[in-house]
Design a protein around this motif. Structure first.
Motif, mmCIF file in Angstrom:
data_model
loop_
_atom_site.group_PDB
_atom_site.id
_atom_site.type_symbol
_atom_site.label_atom_id
_atom_site.label_comp_id
_atom_site.label_asym_id
_atom_site.label_seq_id
_atom_site.Cartn_x
_atom_site.Cartn_y
_atom_site.Cartn_z
ATOM 1 N N GLY A 90 14.770 -19.931 -20.007
ATOM 2 C CA GLY A 90 14.020 -21.126 -20.400
ATOM 3 C C GLY A 90 13.272 -20.970 -21.700
ATOM 4 O O GLY A 90 12.348 -21.739 -21.987
ATOM 5 N N HIS A 91 13.651 -19.987 -22.498
ATOM 6 C CA HIS A 91 12.946 -19.763 -23.763
ATOM 7 C C HIS A 91 13.018 -21.002 -24.652
ATOM 8 O O HIS A 91 14.065 -21.652 -24.752
ATOM 9 C CB HIS A 91 13.540 -18.570 -24.512
ATOM 10 C CG HIS A 91 12.715 -18.161 -25.699
ATOM 11 N ND1 HIS A 91 12.691 -18.900 -26.856
ATOM 12 C CD2 HIS A 91 11.872 -17.121 -25.890
ATOM 13 C CE1 HIS A 91 11.874 -18.316 -27.715
ATOM 14 N NE2 HIS A 91 11.362 -17.244 -27.147
ATOM 15 N N CYS A 92 11.905 -21.317 -25.302
ATOM 16 C CA CYS A 92 11.855 -22.456 -26.226
ATOM 17 C C CYS A 92 11.118 -22.076 -27.497
ATOM 18 O O CYS A 92 10.141 -21.312 -27.474
ATOM 19 C CB CYS A 92 11.129 -23.650 -25.592
ATOM 20 S SG CYS A 92 12.041 -24.434 -24.247
ATOM 21 N N ALA A 93 11.578 -22.595 -28.617
ATOM 22 C CA ALA A 93 10.842 -22.566 -29.871
ATOM 23 C C ALA A 93 10.155 -23.916 -30.040
ATOM 24 O O ALA A 93 10.550 -24.912 -29.420
ATOM 25 C CB ALA A 93 11.779 -22.284 -31.039
ATOM 26 N N LEU A 94 9.135 -23.958 -30.882
ATOM 27 C CA LEU A 94 8.379 -25.182 -31.128
ATOM 28 C C LEU A 94 8.457 -25.526 -32.605
ATOM 29 O O LEU A 94 8.033 -24.739 -33.459
ATOM 30 C CB LEU A 94 6.912 -24.993 -30.708
ATOM 31 C CG LEU A 94 6.673 -24.580 -29.252
ATOM 32 C CD1 LEU A 94 5.183 -24.347 -29.020
ATOM 33 C CD2 LEU A 94 7.213 -25.628 -28.292
ATOM 34 N N ALA A 127 19.807 -23.636 -33.541
ATOM 35 C CA ALA A 127 18.796 -24.683 -33.398
ATOM 36 C C ALA A 127 17.601 -24.417 -34.300
ATOM 37 O O ALA A 127 16.989 -25.344 -34.835
ATOM 38 C CB ALA A 127 18.339 -24.783 -31.943
ATOM 39 N N ILE A 128 17.278 -23.150 -34.486
ATOM 40 C CA ILE A 128 16.165 -22.781 -35.367
ATOM 41 C C ILE A 128 16.571 -22.970 -36.823
ATOM 42 O O ILE A 128 15.817 -23.526 -37.628
ATOM 43 C CB ILE A 128 15.724 -21.341 -35.076
ATOM 44 C CG1 ILE A 128 15.073 -21.288 -33.689
ATOM 45 C CG2 ILE A 128 14.774 -20.823 -36.144
ATOM 46 C CD1 ILE A 128 14.709 -19.902 -33.215
ATOM 47 N N ALA A 129 17.773 -22.529 -37.179
ATOM 48 C CA ALA A 129 18.244 -22.708 -38.560
ATOM 49 C C ALA A 129 18.321 -24.176 -38.928
ATOM 50 O O ALA A 129 17.986 -24.568 -40.058
ATOM 51 C CB ALA A 129 19.605 -22.044 -38.736
#
Length: 247
Positions: A163-167, A213-215
């Motif tokens: 469930g890791h998420c970046a913000l 998704a981060i890139a």
């Protein structure tokens, strides 16, 4: 260590090689991750450093619920009466922060990478062996903007945990990456953009795939869960992490 404005309106508290971030706006403060049990006092001092009080905190948002990110969450919940927010797939881990899936035996890392021993020692002193989980968690799904100071857009980036998420903070040109991508791997002591080693990553292939998704944010500022902030663009950091691969 406290560093003000590592990105616009985002402040960093680095304690025992784990980063906690304070995101502030006119409505208050969001605390992103909570470090270890001993990190609690550092967060309180960080709030004072920006002229805020604990009752300005509106929420604690977890990028994930490993013991080094959830260590003060229980105390924050009880002392400050604020919600602890996390992806729904982190619910079990938030309550049981040592019961996480990983690919490789953690015991081999101090032998193979002795430079990690001082990192591990600092974590133990900060309370790494005595973390109590938190049962009361307000869950989100990913893909939504959270109604907390900073209005972060949740990017579900599974792999390190499920469930890791970046913000993503688009108005601040910033992504808080958690452990999706770090600039210090605590298990190898290697520096530079990379995913965390298999000692603490559930699925390295998924973790590498999630970096897109981060890139795609195109953010200039990337704030990792471990190591120094990266200001050379999220896409460039991701390219280096893909090149480094799993460890």
């Amino acid at each position: 260590m406290f560093a003000r404005d590592v990105a616009p309106g985002v402040h960093r508290i680095a304690h025992a090689d784990v980063n906690v971030y304070l995101v502030e706006d006119d409505d208050g403060v969001t605390v992103v991750d909570s470090g270890f049990p001993a990190t609690f006092a550092h967060v309180e001092r960080g709030l004072q450093n920006i002229g805020r009080r604990t009752d300005d905190v509106r929420a604690v948002v977890l990028t994930h619920a490993h013991f080094d990110h959830v260590g003060s969450a229980r105390r924050m919940r009880r002392r400050w009466q604020v919600p602890i927010r996390a992806h729904r797939d982190e619910r079990f881990l938030a309550a049981h922060p040592y019961r996480y899936k990983h690919e490789r035996n953690r015991l081999i890392y101090p032998v193979r990478y002795p430079a990690c021993i001082p990192v591990m020692a600092r974590m133990v002193v900060a309370g790494a062996l005595g973390v109590r989980g938190v049962d009361e968690v307000t869950l989100f799904d990913g893909g939504e903007c959270l109604d907390v100071p900073g209005d972060p857009l949740v990017l579900h980036t599974p792999g390190h945990t499920f469930g890791h998420c970046a913000l993503y903070l688009p108005d601040r040109d910033t992504v808080i990456a958690g452990d999706a991508i770090v600039t210090l791997d605590p298990y190898t002591a290697a520096r530079g953009p990379q995913i965390v080693s298999g000692a603490a990553t559930a699925d390295s292939a998924a973790a590498l795939a999630s970096l897109s998704a981060i890139a795609d944010t195109g953010a200039t500022h990337l704030l990792p869960g471990h190591g120094e902030p990266w200001h050379g663009g999220a896409a460039a950091a991701v390219e280096l992490a893909l090149r480094a691969g799993p460890s």
